[in-house]
Design a protein around this motif. Sequence first.
Motif, PDB file in Angstrom:
ATOM      1  N   PRO A   9     -13.506  90.203  15.944  1.00 46.54           N
ATOM      2  CA  PRO A   9     -14.333  89.958  17.133  1.00 46.54           C
ATOM      3  C   PRO A   9     -13.838  88.710  17.854  1.00 46.54           C
ATOM      4  O   PRO A   9     -13.370  87.770  17.236  1.00 46.54           O
ATOM      5  N   ALA A  10     -13.917  88.729  19.162  1.00 49.53           N
ATOM      6  CA  ALA A  10     -13.486  87.583  19.961  1.00 49.53           C
ATOM      7  C   ALA A  10     -14.650  87.122  20.808  1.00 49.53           C
ATOM      8  O   ALA A  10     -15.190  87.899  21.577  1.00 49.53           O
ATOM      9  N   LEU A  11     -15.011  85.897  20.670  1.00 46.04           N
ATOM     10  CA  LEU A  11     -16.066  85.328  21.487  1.00 46.04           C
ATOM     11  C   LEU A  11     -17.332  86.170  21.369  1.00 46.04           C
ATOM     12  O   LEU A  11     -17.698  86.589  20.290  1.00 46.04           O
ATOM     13  N   SER A  12     -18.001  86.413  22.486  1.00 47.14           N
ATOM     14  CA  SER A  12     -19.261  87.141  22.440  1.00 47.14           C
ATOM     15  C   SER A  12     -19.108  88.644  22.655  1.00 47.14           C
ATOM     16  O   SER A  12     -20.082  89.378  22.530  1.00 47.14           O
ATOM     17  N   HIS A  13     -17.931  89.102  22.985  1.00 47.46           N
ATOM     18  CA  HIS A  13     -17.731  90.519  23.260  1.00 47.46           C
ATOM     19  C   HIS A  13     -16.262  90.888  23.071  1.00 47.46           C
ATOM     20  O   HIS A  13     -15.395  90.032  23.095  1.00 47.46           O
ATOM     21  N   GLY A  14     -16.021  92.174  22.874  1.00 47.12           N
ATOM     22  CA  GLY A  14     -14.666  92.679  22.775  1.00 47.12           C
ATOM     23  C   GLY A  14     -13.994  92.348  21.462  1.00 47.12           C
ATOM     24  O   GLY A  14     -14.647  92.003  20.475  1.00 47.12           O
ATOM     25  N   ARG A  15     -12.674  92.458  21.467  1.00 46.25           N
ATOM     26  CA  ARG A  15     -11.864  92.207  20.272  1.00 46.25           C
ATOM     27  C   ARG A  15     -10.661  91.359  20.649  1.00 46.25           C
ATOM     28  O   ARG A  15     -10.150  91.453  21.757  1.00 46.25           O
ATOM     29  N   LEU A  16     -10.211  90.576  19.694  1.00 42.44           N
ATOM     30  CA  LEU A  16      -9.018  89.759  19.843  1.00 42.44           C
ATOM     31  C   LEU A  16      -7.929  90.411  18.994  1.00 42.44           C
ATOM     32  O   LEU A  16      -8.068  90.503  17.774  1.00 42.44           O
ATOM     33  N   VAL A  17      -6.871  90.886  19.636  1.00 40.09           N
ATOM     34  CA  VAL A  17      -5.800  91.609  18.947  1.00 40.09           C
ATOM     35  C   VAL A  17      -4.537  90.754  18.968  1.00 40.09           C
ATOM     36  O   VAL A  17      -4.055  90.380  20.040  1.00 40.09           O
ATOM     37  N   PRO A  18      -3.984  90.433  17.803  1.00 36.59           N
ATOM     38  CA  PRO A  18      -2.758  89.627  17.750  1.00 36.59           C
ATOM     39  C   PRO A  18      -1.561  90.351  18.372  1.00 36.59           C
ATOM     40  O   PRO A  18      -1.403  91.561  18.216  1.00 36.59           O
ATOM     41  N   VAL A  19      -0.744  89.598  19.093  1.00 38.60           N
ATOM     42  CA  VAL A  19       0.526  90.089  19.641  1.00 38.60           C
ATOM     43  C   VAL A  19       1.570  88.996  19.431  1.00 38.60           C
ATOM     44  O   VAL A  19       1.226  87.835  19.220  1.00 38.60           O
ATOM     45  N   THR A  20       2.830  89.381  19.524  1.00 37.72           N
ATOM     46  CA  THR A  20       3.922  88.428  19.351  1.00 37.72           C
ATOM     47  C   THR A  20       4.810  88.443  20.586  1.00 37.72           C
ATOM     48  O   THR A  20       5.197  89.509  21.073  1.00 37.72           O
ATOM     49  N   VAL A  21       5.131  87.261  21.093  1.00 40.60           N
ATOM     50  CA  VAL A  21       6.090  87.113  22.182  1.00 40.60           C
ATOM     51  C   VAL A  21       7.440  86.789  21.545  1.00 40.60           C
ATOM     52  O   VAL A  21       7.544  85.828  20.771  1.00 40.60           O
ATOM     53  N   HIS A  22       8.428  87.606  21.862  1.00 39.91           N
ATOM     54  CA  HIS A  22       9.779  87.430  21.322  1.00 39.91           C
ATOM     55  C   HIS A  22      10.693  86.799  22.386  1.00 39.91           C
ATOM     56  O   HIS A  22      10.376  86.801  23.577  1.00 39.91           O
ATOM     57  N   PHE A  23      11.824  86.318  21.942  1.00 37.48           N
ATOM     58  CA  PHE A  23      12.797  85.675  22.834  1.00 37.48           C
ATOM     59  C   PHE A  23      13.164  86.576  24.009  1.00 37.48           C
ATOM     60  O   PHE A  23      13.246  86.126  25.154  1.00 37.48           O
ATOM     61  N   ASP A  24      13.360  87.880  23.742  1.00 35.90           N
ATOM     62  CA  ASP A  24      13.775  88.768  24.830  1.00 35.90           C
ATOM     63  C   ASP A  24      12.630  89.132  25.777  1.00 35.90           C
ATOM     64  O   ASP A  24      12.838  89.842  26.761  1.00 35.90           O
ATOM     65  N   ASP A  25      11.405  88.632  25.533  1.00 34.16           N
ATOM     66  CA  ASP A  25      10.287  88.791  26.467  1.00 34.16           C
ATOM     67  C   ASP A  25      10.308  87.726  27.568  1.00 34.16           C
ATOM     68  O   ASP A  25       9.587  87.833  28.549  1.00 34.16           O
ATOM     69  N   LEU A  26      11.123  86.692  27.375  1.00 35.18           N
ATOM     70  CA  LEU A  26      11.175  85.583  28.321  1.00 35.18           C
ATOM     71  C   LEU A  26      12.179  85.862  29.437  1.00 35.18           C
ATOM     72  O   LEU A  26      13.182  86.550  29.231  1.00 35.18           O
ATOM     73  N   ASP A  27      11.914  85.303  30.619  1.00 32.13           N
ATOM     74  CA  ASP A  27      12.831  85.476  31.739  1.00 32.13           C
ATOM     75  C   ASP A  27      13.881  84.359  31.739  1.00 32.13           C
ATOM     76  O   ASP A  27      13.956  83.556  30.801  1.00 32.13           O
ATOM     77  N   ALA A  28      14.688  84.290  32.782  1.00 29.73           N
ATOM     78  CA  ALA A  28      15.772  83.305  32.848  1.00 29.73           C
ATOM     79  C   ALA A  28      15.265  81.865  32.868  1.00 29.73           C
ATOM     80  O   ALA A  28      15.996  80.942  32.513  1.00 29.73           O
ATOM     81  N   LEU A  29      14.011  81.656  33.266  1.00 34.41           N
ATOM     82  CA  LEU A  29      13.425  80.316  33.271  1.00 34.41           C
ATOM     83  C   LEU A  29      12.750  79.961  31.946  1.00 34.41           C
ATOM     84  O   LEU A  29      12.200  78.873  31.802  1.00 34.41           O
ATOM     85  N   GLY A  30      12.767  80.904  31.002  1.00 37.10           N
ATOM     86  CA  GLY A  30      12.115  80.665  29.719  1.00 37.10           C
ATOM     87  C   GLY A  30      10.620  80.924  29.746  1.00 37.10           C
ATOM     88  O   GLY A  30       9.889  80.459  28.875  1.00 37.10           O
ATOM     89  N   LEU A  31      10.150  81.687  30.737  1.00 34.02           N
ATOM     90  CA  LEU A  31       8.739  82.046  30.856  1.00 34.02           C
ATOM     91  C   LEU A  31       8.547  83.499  30.453  1.00 34.02           C
ATOM     92  O   LEU A  31       9.454  84.321  30.646  1.00 34.02           O
ATOM     93  N   LEU A  32       7.369  83.821  29.947  1.00 40.53           N
ATOM     94  CA  LEU A  32       7.076  85.227  29.665  1.00 40.53           C
ATOM     95  C   LEU A  32       7.198  85.998  30.972  1.00 40.53           C
ATOM     96  O   LEU A  32       6.544  85.666  31.967  1.00 40.53           O
ATOM     97  N   HIS A  33       8.073  87.009  30.992  1.00 42.11           N
ATOM     98  CA  HIS A  33       8.335  87.775  32.200  1.00 42.11           C
ATOM     99  C   HIS A  33       7.066  88.483  32.646  1.00 42.11           C
ATOM    100  O   HIS A  33       6.314  89.013  31.821  1.00 42.11           O
ATOM    101  N   ASN A  34       6.826  88.506  33.952  1.00 39.34           N
ATOM    102  CA  ASN A  34       5.587  89.087  34.474  1.00 39.34           C
ATOM    103  C   ASN A  34       5.380  90.542  34.068  1.00 39.34           C
ATOM    104  O   ASN A  34       4.252  90.980  33.904  1.00 39.34           O
ATOM    105  N   ALA A  35       6.454  91.293  33.887  1.00 41.25           N
ATOM    106  CA  ALA A  35       6.325  92.702  33.495  1.00 41.25           C
ATOM    107  C   ALA A  35       5.919  92.860  32.032  1.00 41.25           C
ATOM    108  O   ALA A  35       5.486  93.945  31.628  1.00 41.25           O
ATOM    109  N   ARG A  36       6.034  91.804  31.244  1.00 39.76           N
ATOM    110  CA  ARG A  36       5.684  91.886  29.819  1.00 39.76           C
ATOM    111  C   ARG A  36       4.184  91.813  29.571  1.00 39.76           C
ATOM    112  O   ARG A  36       3.696  92.291  28.560  1.00 39.76           O
ATOM    113  N   TYR A  37       3.430  91.178  30.473  1.00 33.76           N
ATOM    114  CA  TYR A  37       1.978  91.072  30.269  1.00 33.76           C
ATOM    115  C   TYR A  37       1.342  92.456  30.130  1.00 33.76           C
ATOM    116  O   TYR A  37       0.663  92.717  29.134  1.00 33.76           O
TER     117      TYR A  37
END
Length: 152
Positions: A9-37
């Motif tokens: 359970p997460a907070l007062s509603h819904g669920r919190l599901v773990p995810v992993t951000v990998h190196f190849d999810d990052l863009d050339a600036l080292g940010l999570l690429h917008n298409a990965r969200y």
Amino acid sequence: MTAEAPIAPALSHGRLVPVTVHFDDLDALGLLHNARYPLLVERAWTELWQRHGFAFEGDWEAAGDACNAVRELHVSHEAPVTRTGAYAVHLWLERLGTTGLTYGFRFCSADGATTYARGHRVLVRLDARTLRPAPWSERFRAVGRELLRPGG
């Protein structure tokens, strides 16, 4: 995302599901690429629904409630993700209709305390033969009611 990671359970509603951000999810600036969200949110929802017995295994007619299509997707970015590692997606339902639903999400820190992005997605349940809207099953609706945000 790991198969062993609990969905808590997460907070007062819904669920919190773990995810992993990998190196190849990052863009050339080292940010999570917008298409990965949306991709990471989709993986979190898939894991959550599979744990409740809803999955696509190659046959759309047998898929039942897993036979659905996206009608709308909105993502608002609030803070950059600049590192690989453990994060989470906070998932809940905003609305559960007869043939459609709207879910909300937050891409957040693993503990749910920091929000990096938030949004919503509208899904429509489809009849596999006609591709026309079809009602959600009562079993699906029962699980969905557990995920409804208070007041949703």
